[in-house]
Design an enzyme around this catalytic site. Structure first.
Site, short mmCIF file in Angstrom:
data_model
loop_
_atom_site.label_atom_id
_atom_site.label_comp_id
_atom_site.label_asym_id
_atom_site.label_seq_id
_atom_site.Cartn_x
_atom_site.Cartn_y
_atom_site.Cartn_z
N CYS A 1 0.86 -1.18 0.00
CA CYS A 1 0.00 0.00 0.00
C CYS A 1 0.90 1.24 0.00
O CYS A 1 1.82 1.33 0.82
CB CYS A 1 -0.90 0.00 1.23
SG CYS A 1 -1.84 1.54 1.42
N ASP B 1 -0.43 -5.86 0.26
CA ASP B 1 -1.70 -6.13 -0.42
C ASP B 1 -1.53 -7.41 -1.23
O ASP B 1 -0.46 -7.68 -1.75
CB ASP B 1 -2.06 -4.98 -1.38
CG ASP B 1 -2.49 -3.73 -0.64
OD1 ASP B 1 -3.19 -3.85 0.38
OD2 ASP B 1 -2.13 -2.63 -1.09
N VAL C 1 5.81 -13.86 -24.10
CA VAL C 1 6.60 -13.50 -22.94
C VAL C 1 7.20 -14.77 -22.36
O VAL C 1 6.53 -15.81 -22.28
CB VAL C 1 5.78 -12.71 -21.89
CG1 VAL C 1 4.71 -13.56 -21.25
CG2 VAL C 1 6.70 -12.12 -20.82
N GLU D 1 -5.16 -0.30 -8.65
CA GLU D 1 -5.42 0.09 -10.03
C GLU D 1 -4.11 0.31 -10.79
O GLU D 1 -3.96 -0.10 -11.94
CB GLU D 1 -6.27 1.37 -10.07
CG GLU D 1 -7.65 1.22 -9.45
CD GLU D 1 -7.71 1.38 -7.92
OE1 GLU D 1 -8.82 1.40 -7.39
OE2 GLU D 1 -6.64 1.49 -7.25
#
Length: 154
Positions: free
Chosen positions: A52, A59, A74, A94
């Site tokens: 955070c 988180d 990848v 986000e």
């Protein structure tokens, strides 16, 4: 395919140093062996962690990355190391979710990519973040991500 196309891979097949940050992490690619076929590649990371940016507390998320490759794939170990680099990275859910998707798009130039970040509760509220680069190629089989909505202990 000849082995020489893989000689530039620095992380696969040996010890690799954990990157200190997402910016330092190197995403390696290999040529798509089936560039004329539309198919889906899925990576899941059920134990993704970041920090955070306000409290510094960890988180946790379950990430699902789906993409339809174009010329490049990848390399999975480099993706694992890249995702691991977020363990000491401070960012909101986000920013992590969309930033990972945008970096993959930049590096791979896939035909299509979507990403779901299923974040575990922070302050009692789970936050899920979804990103998609556009419409998937017509006829591409895109299975359900398979992540159950958060239900707490019940």
């Amino acid at each position: 395919m000849s082995q020489n196309i893989y000689e530039n891979l620095s992380q696969l097949g040996g010890a690799a140093k954990m990157p200190k940050s997402p910016e330092e992490a190197v995403l390696e690619t290999v040529p798509n062996p089936r560039p004329g076929s539309d198919y889906l590649v899925r990576f899941t990371c059920p134990e993704f962690t970041s920090l955070c940016p306000v409290t510094g507390q960890p988180d946790f998320a379950h990430l699902v990355i789906d993409y339809a490759p174009s010329r490049l794939l990848v390399e999975s170990k480099s993706l694992k190391l890249y995702l691991h680099s977020f363990r000491n990275h401070c960012a909101f859910h986000e920013d992590c979710t969309v930033g990972i998707a945008e970096r993959l798009i930049e590096e791979l130039q896939p035909k299509w990519l979507r990403m779901g970040g299923y974040w575990y509760p922070r302050g009692g509220i789970p936050i899920d973040v979804f990103f998609q680069s556009g419409k998937p190629p017509q006829g591409l089989w895109v299975p359900d991500p398979g992540v159950q909505p958060y239900r707490g202990r019940g």
